[in-house]
Motif scaffolding. Structure first.
Motif, short mmCIF file in Angstrom:
data_model
loop_
_atom_site.label_atom_id
_atom_site.label_comp_id
_atom_site.label_asym_id
_atom_site.label_seq_id
_atom_site.Cartn_x
_atom_site.Cartn_y
_atom_site.Cartn_z
N GLU A 1 0.83 -1.20 0.00
CA GLU A 1 0.00 0.00 0.00
C GLU A 1 0.87 1.26 0.00
O GLU A 1 0.53 2.25 -0.67
N MET A 2 2.00 1.24 0.69
CA MET A 2 2.90 2.39 0.68
C MET A 2 3.42 2.66 -0.73
O MET A 2 3.50 3.82 -1.17
N VAL A 3 3.79 1.62 -1.42
CA VAL A 3 4.29 1.77 -2.79
C VAL A 3 3.19 2.35 -3.69
O VAL A 3 3.43 3.28 -4.48
N ARG A 4 1.98 1.81 -3.55
CA ARG A 4 0.86 2.30 -4.36
C ARG A 4 0.60 3.78 -4.11
O ARG A 4 0.45 4.57 -5.05
N LYS A 5 0.56 4.16 -2.84
CA LYS A 5 0.28 5.56 -2.50
C LYS A 5 1.40 6.48 -2.98
O LYS A 5 1.14 7.61 -3.44
N THR A 6 2.64 6.03 -2.88
CA THR A 6 3.76 6.85 -3.33
C THR A 6 3.66 7.14 -4.83
O THR A 6 3.88 8.27 -5.28
N LYS A 7 3.29 6.13 -5.58
CA LYS A 7 3.19 6.30 -7.03
C LYS A 7 2.04 7.22 -7.42
O LYS A 7 2.03 7.75 -8.54
N ASN A 8 1.10 7.43 -6.51
CA ASN A 8 -0.04 8.29 -6.81
C ASN A 8 0.15 9.73 -6.37
O ASN A 8 -0.72 10.58 -6.60
N VAL A 9 1.29 10.04 -5.73
CA VAL A 9 1.56 11.42 -5.31
C VAL A 9 1.93 12.26 -6.53
O VAL A 9 2.74 11.82 -7.38
N THR A 10 1.35 13.44 -6.63
CA THR A 10 1.73 14.35 -7.72
C THR A 10 3.22 14.64 -7.63
O THR A 10 3.73 14.98 -6.56
N GLY A 11 3.91 14.50 -8.74
CA GLY A 11 5.36 14.70 -8.75
C GLY A 11 6.11 13.41 -8.96
O GLY A 11 7.28 13.43 -9.37
N TYR A 12 5.46 12.28 -8.67
CA TYR A 12 6.11 10.99 -8.94
C TYR A 12 6.12 10.76 -10.45
O TYR A 12 5.09 10.87 -11.11
N SER A 13 7.29 10.44 -10.98
CA SER A 13 7.42 10.30 -12.44
C SER A 13 8.14 9.02 -12.83
O SER A 13 8.89 8.99 -13.80
N GLY A 14 7.91 7.97 -12.04
CA GLY A 14 8.49 6.68 -12.39
C GLY A 14 9.85 6.40 -11.79
O GLY A 14 10.51 5.43 -12.18
#
Length: 302
Positions: A216-229
């Motif tokens: 769930e932490m990984v999923r939420k991190t990827k959904n933060v604005t600014g995350y670009s892969g």
């Protein structure tokens, strides 16, 4: 794959507290012995599949958690580099380079940043160590500005609202040759200001008691604005149970992220236990260490 080995260049410059860190056989603390034994152990770690480790310029708590007056810092109060620390650091970085290992090099720690006198000293320290890395032309370093930027830092620029300024400052000095990030405390999701400037993402699994929480932490991190892969690394997690059906290490891998083993000496344990508690036995000699490195070797195929 990585492990928290942050005390590789540890020393205590406070004569009132250094007596707490004596070796069992000599009853005295010896900073050079600590680094010698660290360097000697590195090849064994690599042969078990450990590809990276965290090493901090201001260490971590030598008692597991908290700070009780010791002074352990590569930087003096003005942000200048202390030669004895740099000498020990060089030995570890050079050996890591020989072995093909990556060092996640942390600049600041919230138990020690108070010994730099002001923000100018923080900026001086950042510039001095970054330029030193650049001059030495190390290619095996990932920079972590500070451990858990949402922690209780004395200097505002090291807090989560402003630490992105230091990430950008290092990038301005090092260009594309230096990869930079910072970490957050266990279960905390990185913020937009940090993700927008970070070359990779550091999160911690402390406090995440269910392996599904790692996913769930990984999923939420990827959904933060600014995350670009950017690649995501857990470089601190104090959960083990490596023979269970599900455990944090496994969940991290299944989420395509790295995972970092964090082991400190718990109440009643002996010298061989823990990689963060001073003095450190850097060998793979405790039951917990053996379980981690066995699982690591199994997963990596080394």
């Amino acid at each position: 794959m990585n492990s928290r080995m942050v005390q590789g260049i540890f020393d205590d410059l406070n004569p009132e507290t250094v007596k707490n860190f004596g070796y069992p056989d000599t009853q005295k603390w010896d900073a050079d012995r600590n680094t010698d034994e660290f360097v000697s152990a590195m090849e064994d770690w690599k042969e078990h599949g450990l590809l990276a480790f965290s090493l901090n310029l201001q260490g971590g708590s030598p008692l597991g958690y908290g700070n009780h007056g010791w002074i352990n810092s590569t930087f003096d109060e003005k942000g200048n580099l202390r030669p004895a620390y740099i000498k020990r650091l060089t030995r570890i970085l050079d050996r890591a380079n020989e072995l093909g290992m990556v060092v996640i090099l942390g600049y600041f720690y919230f138990g020690q940043d108070q010994y730099l006198e002001d923000e100018k000293a923080i900026l001086n320290a950042t510039d001095n160590i970054t330029r030193w890395i650049q001059e030495k032309d190390y290619q095996n370093i990932l920079i972590e500005i500070n451990n858990e930027c949402n922690g209780s830092y004395d200097h505002e620029i090291l807090t989560c609202s402003r630490v992105h300024e230091l990430i950008q400052r290092v990038k301005n000095i090092g260009g594309e040759n230096l990869l930079v990030s910072t970490s957050y405390a266990g279960s905390v999701i990185p913020q937009q200001n940090v993700l927008q400037v970070s070359d990779y993402v550091l999160i911690h699994g402390n406090g995440v008691d269910e392996p599904s929480g790692i996913t769930e932490m990984v999923r939420k991190t990827k959904n933060v604005t600014g995350y670009s892969g950017q690649p995501i690394l857990f470089n601190e997690d104090d959960h083990f149970n490596f023979d269970a059906d599900d455990y944090n290490f496994k969940s991290a891998i299944e989420s395509y992220t790295s995972w970092g083993y964090f082991d400190y000496r718990m109440s009643g344990e002996g010298f061989e236990d823990g990689f963060q508690s001073i003095p450190v036995d850097w060998g793979i000699n405790s039951t917990r260490k053996k379980a981690f490195f066995k699982k690591l070797k199994e997963i990596t195929g080394y």
